[in-house]
Design an enzyme around this catalytic site. Structure first.
Site, PDB file in Angstrom:
ATOM      1  CB  CYS A   1     -32.203 107.058  55.109  1.00  0.00           C
ATOM      2  SG  CYS A   1     -32.479 108.555  55.137  1.00  0.00           S
TER       3      CYS A   1
HETATM    4  C1  BEZ Z   1     -33.179 109.959  50.941  1.00  0.00           C
HETATM    5  O1  BEZ Z   1     -32.544 108.881  52.534  1.00  0.00           O
HETATM    6  O2  BEZ Z   1     -32.665 109.164  50.325  1.00  0.00           O
HETATM    7  C2  BEZ Z   1     -34.153 110.996  51.160  1.00  0.00           C
HETATM    8  C3  BEZ Z   1     -34.958 111.137  52.611  1.00  0.00           C
HETATM    9  C4  BEZ Z   1     -35.496 112.103  52.142  1.00  0.00           C
HETATM   10  C5  BEZ Z   1     -35.536 112.636  50.886  1.00  0.00           C
HETATM   11  C6  BEZ Z   1     -34.393 112.819  49.955  1.00  0.00           C
HETATM   12  C7  BEZ Z   1     -33.438 111.472  50.351  1.00  0.00           C
END
Ligand code: BEZ
Length: 211
Positions: free
Chosen positions: A45
Protein backbone atom coordinates in the site's frame (compact mmCIF):
# COMPACT_ATOMS: atom_id res chain seq x y z
CA UNK A 1 -24.92 -5.72 -3.90
CA UNK A 2 -21.93 -5.29 -6.18
CA UNK A 3 -21.57 -2.12 -8.19
CA UNK A 4 -21.80 -2.68 -11.92
CA UNK A 5 -20.63 -0.70 -14.92
CA UNK A 6 -23.16 1.98 -15.78
CA UNK A 7 -24.46 2.29 -12.20
CA UNK A 8 -24.42 5.70 -10.54
CA UNK A 9 -21.46 5.71 -8.14
CA UNK A 10 -23.06 5.91 -4.69
CA UNK A 11 -22.62 9.30 -3.06
CA UNK A 12 -21.42 9.60 0.55
CA UNK A 13 -19.96 12.01 3.06
CA UNK A 14 -16.80 10.83 4.80
CA UNK A 15 -13.89 11.96 6.96
CA UNK A 16 -10.61 12.02 5.07
CA UNK A 17 -7.01 13.03 5.64
CA UNK A 18 -8.02 16.39 4.10
CA UNK A 19 -11.23 16.95 6.10
CA UNK A 20 -14.84 15.98 5.46
CA UNK A 21 -15.65 15.29 1.82
CA UNK A 22 -18.96 14.93 0.00
CA UNK A 23 -17.97 12.53 -2.74
CA UNK A 24 -19.98 13.80 -5.72
CA UNK A 25 -19.14 17.40 -4.83
CA UNK A 26 -15.48 16.48 -4.59
CA UNK A 27 -15.59 14.98 -8.09
CA UNK A 28 -17.25 18.08 -9.52
CA UNK A 29 -17.80 17.95 -13.30
CA UNK A 30 -14.76 15.84 -14.05
CA UNK A 31 -13.66 12.23 -13.86
CA UNK A 32 -12.79 10.34 -10.68
CA UNK A 33 -10.80 7.40 -9.40
CA UNK A 34 -11.80 5.89 -6.06
CA UNK A 35 -9.44 3.17 -4.88
CA UNK A 36 -9.21 1.15 -1.70
CA UNK A 37 -6.23 -0.49 -0.07
CA UNK A 38 -6.22 -2.97 2.84
CA UNK A 39 -4.40 -1.17 5.62
CA UNK A 40 -2.18 1.74 6.62
CA UNK A 41 1.49 1.06 7.44
CA UNK A 42 1.72 -1.91 5.08
CA UNK A 43 4.41 -2.26 2.42
CA UNK A 44 2.53 -2.72 -0.87
CA UNK A 45 0.00 0.00 0.00
CA UNK A 46 2.84 2.39 0.82
CA UNK A 47 4.29 1.97 -2.68
CA UNK A 48 0.90 2.30 -4.36
CA UNK A 49 -0.11 5.50 -2.59
CA UNK A 50 3.30 7.01 -3.33
CA UNK A 51 2.98 6.17 -7.03
CA UNK A 52 -0.47 7.77 -7.22
CA UNK A 53 0.94 10.95 -5.63
CA UNK A 54 3.73 11.04 -8.22
CA UNK A 55 1.18 10.70 -11.04
CA UNK A 56 -0.81 13.76 -9.90
CA UNK A 57 0.06 15.80 -13.02
CA UNK A 58 -1.11 12.91 -15.25
CA UNK A 59 -4.45 12.75 -13.44
CA UNK A 60 -4.79 16.55 -13.55
CA UNK A 61 -4.11 16.57 -17.31
CA UNK A 62 -7.06 14.23 -17.75
CA UNK A 63 -9.32 16.19 -15.37
CA UNK A 64 -9.41 13.27 -12.91
CA UNK A 65 -9.76 13.63 -9.13
CA UNK A 66 -8.26 10.78 -7.13
CA UNK A 67 -9.33 9.58 -3.68
CA UNK A 68 -8.10 6.58 -1.67
CA UNK A 69 -9.81 4.64 1.13
CA UNK A 70 -9.02 2.24 3.91
CA UNK A 71 -10.75 1.19 7.10
CA UNK A 72 -8.16 2.93 9.28
CA UNK A 73 -8.98 6.21 11.06
CA UNK A 74 -7.84 9.73 10.05
CA UNK A 75 -5.03 9.95 12.64
CA UNK A 76 -3.53 6.75 11.31
CA UNK A 77 -3.71 8.05 7.71
CA UNK A 78 -2.00 11.29 8.74
CA UNK A 79 0.87 9.48 10.45
CA UNK A 80 1.28 7.04 7.58
CA UNK A 81 1.31 9.82 4.95
CA UNK A 82 4.58 11.05 6.53
CA UNK A 83 6.10 7.61 5.92
CA UNK A 84 4.77 7.48 2.35
CA UNK A 85 6.27 10.88 1.59
CA UNK A 86 9.59 9.92 3.14
CA UNK A 87 9.99 6.48 1.59
CA UNK A 88 8.42 7.09 -1.83
CA UNK A 89 9.95 10.54 -2.35
CA UNK A 90 6.58 12.19 -2.92
CA UNK A 91 4.02 14.40 -1.28
CA UNK A 92 0.62 12.75 -0.94
CA UNK A 93 -1.61 15.26 -2.69
CA UNK A 94 -5.05 13.65 -2.59
CA UNK A 95 -7.40 12.67 0.26
CA UNK A 96 -7.49 9.25 1.93
CA UNK A 97 -10.94 8.33 3.26
CA UNK A 98 -11.04 7.02 6.82
CA UNK A 99 -13.70 4.34 6.94
CA UNK A 100 -13.38 2.59 10.32
CA UNK A 101 -17.13 1.95 10.41
CA UNK A 102 -16.91 0.45 6.90
CA UNK A 103 -19.77 2.59 5.65
CA UNK A 104 -18.22 3.37 2.25
CA UNK A 105 -16.43 0.02 1.98
CA UNK A 106 -19.71 -1.83 2.30
CA UNK A 107 -21.51 0.56 -0.05
CA UNK A 108 -18.86 -0.21 -2.71
CA UNK A 109 -18.49 -3.92 -1.85
CA UNK A 110 -14.79 -3.46 -1.09
CA UNK A 111 -14.68 -6.09 1.67
CA UNK A 112 -14.36 -9.67 0.43
CA UNK A 113 -14.31 -11.64 3.71
CA UNK A 114 -13.33 -14.92 2.14
CA UNK A 115 -10.17 -13.31 0.75
CA UNK A 116 -9.29 -10.76 3.43
CA UNK A 117 -11.15 -10.68 6.69
CA UNK A 118 -12.50 -7.25 7.74
CA UNK A 119 -10.17 -5.22 5.52
CA UNK A 120 -10.74 -3.64 2.13
CA UNK A 121 -9.25 -5.40 -0.88
CA UNK A 122 -7.62 -3.41 -3.69
CA UNK A 123 -10.67 -2.07 -5.51
CA UNK A 124 -10.64 0.60 -8.21
CA UNK A 125 -13.62 2.52 -9.59
CA UNK A 126 -13.27 4.92 -12.49
CA UNK A 127 -16.20 7.33 -12.52
CA UNK A 128 -17.25 9.52 -15.44
CA UNK A 129 -18.44 13.14 -15.35
CA UNK A 130 -22.02 11.82 -15.37
CA UNK A 131 -21.17 9.99 -12.09
CA UNK A 132 -21.62 6.56 -13.64
CA UNK A 133 -19.10 3.80 -13.02
CA UNK A 134 -16.93 3.20 -16.09
CA UNK A 135 -14.51 0.59 -14.71
CA UNK A 136 -14.29 -1.70 -11.71
CA UNK A 137 -11.18 -3.63 -10.81
CA UNK A 138 -10.36 -5.87 -7.85
CA UNK A 139 -6.84 -6.94 -6.98
CA UNK A 140 -5.68 -9.15 -4.12
CA UNK A 141 -3.87 -7.62 -1.15
CA UNK A 142 -0.54 -9.12 -2.18
CA UNK A 143 -0.44 -7.56 -5.68
CA UNK A 144 0.20 -3.87 -6.15
CA UNK A 145 -1.80 -2.33 -8.97
CA UNK A 146 -0.40 -0.83 -12.16
CA UNK A 147 -1.52 2.80 -12.22
CA UNK A 148 -0.15 3.29 -15.73
CA UNK A 149 -2.89 0.84 -16.75
CA UNK A 150 -5.49 2.94 -14.90
CA UNK A 151 -4.33 6.00 -16.87
CA UNK A 152 -4.45 3.98 -20.09
CA UNK A 153 -8.08 3.03 -19.41
CA UNK A 154 -8.95 6.66 -18.65
CA UNK A 155 -7.40 7.68 -21.99
CA UNK A 156 -9.45 5.02 -23.76
CA UNK A 157 -12.68 6.04 -21.98
CA UNK A 158 -12.10 9.70 -22.80
CA UNK A 159 -11.43 8.90 -26.47
CA UNK A 160 -14.71 7.00 -26.61
CA UNK A 161 -16.60 9.81 -24.89
CA UNK A 162 -15.12 12.55 -27.05
CA UNK A 163 -14.56 10.94 -30.48
CA UNK A 164 -16.63 7.74 -30.73
CA UNK A 165 -13.61 5.48 -31.03
CA UNK A 166 -12.76 2.37 -29.04
CA UNK A 167 -9.25 1.03 -28.41
CA UNK A 168 -8.04 -2.41 -29.50
CA UNK A 169 -6.05 -5.01 -27.61
CA UNK A 170 -2.88 -3.70 -25.95
CA UNK A 171 -3.58 -0.20 -27.32
CA UNK A 172 -1.08 2.46 -26.32
CA UNK A 173 -1.21 6.24 -26.69
CA UNK A 174 -0.55 7.01 -30.38
CA UNK A 175 -1.75 3.70 -31.78
CA UNK A 176 -4.66 3.48 -34.21
CA UNK A 177 -8.15 3.30 -32.70
CA UNK A 178 -11.26 1.36 -33.69
CA UNK A 179 -14.30 3.21 -35.03
CA UNK A 180 -17.29 2.22 -32.89
CA UNK A 181 -19.87 -0.02 -34.59
CA UNK A 182 -22.60 2.66 -34.26
CA UNK A 183 -20.91 4.72 -37.00
CA UNK A 184 -21.73 3.68 -40.57
CA UNK A 185 -18.71 3.14 -42.83
CA UNK A 186 -19.99 5.79 -45.28
CA UNK A 187 -19.99 8.36 -42.45
CA UNK A 188 -16.39 7.69 -41.43
CA UNK A 189 -14.55 10.09 -43.83
CA UNK A 190 -16.45 13.14 -42.60
CA UNK A 191 -16.01 12.19 -38.98
CA UNK A 192 -12.40 10.99 -39.13
CA UNK A 193 -10.57 13.19 -41.65
CA UNK A 194 -7.15 11.73 -40.73
CA UNK A 195 -8.11 8.62 -42.72
CA UNK A 196 -9.33 5.13 -41.98
CA UNK A 197 -8.92 1.49 -42.96
CA UNK A 198 -11.73 -0.99 -43.47
CA UNK A 199 -10.19 -4.34 -42.51
CA UNK A 200 -13.61 -6.01 -42.30
CA UNK A 201 -17.01 -4.30 -42.49
CA UNK A 202 -17.14 -4.52 -38.68
CA UNK A 203 -13.44 -3.68 -38.07
CA UNK A 204 -12.60 -0.13 -39.10
CA UNK A 205 -9.55 1.73 -37.75
CA UNK A 206 -8.49 5.36 -37.72
CA UNK A 207 -5.46 7.24 -36.35
CA UNK A 208 -5.91 8.42 -32.78
CA UNK A 209 -8.20 11.44 -33.31
CA UNK A 210 -6.89 13.80 -30.63
CA UNK A 211 -3.24 13.92 -31.79
C1 BEZ B 1 0.52 -4.62 1.83
O1 BEZ B 1 0.08 -3.54 1.51
O2 BEZ B 1 1.71 -4.87 1.76
C2 BEZ B 1 -0.41 -5.72 2.28
C3 BEZ B 1 -1.56 -5.44 2.96
C4 BEZ B 1 -2.39 -6.46 3.39
C5 BEZ B 1 -2.05 -7.78 3.11
C6 BEZ B 1 -0.88 -8.06 2.40
C7 BEZ B 1 -0.06 -7.03 1.99
Amino acid sequence: MAIRLGDIAPDFTADTSEGTIEFHKYLGDGWGVLFSHPKDYTPVCTTELGRVASLKSEFDKRNVKVIALSVDPVDSHKGWIKDINETQNCSVNYPIIADPEKKVSEMYDMIHPNALNNLTVRSVFIIGPDKTVKLTLTYPASTGRNFDEILRVIDSLQLTANYQVATPVDWKHGDDCVVVPAIKTEDIPAKFPKGHKVIKPYLRTTPQPDL
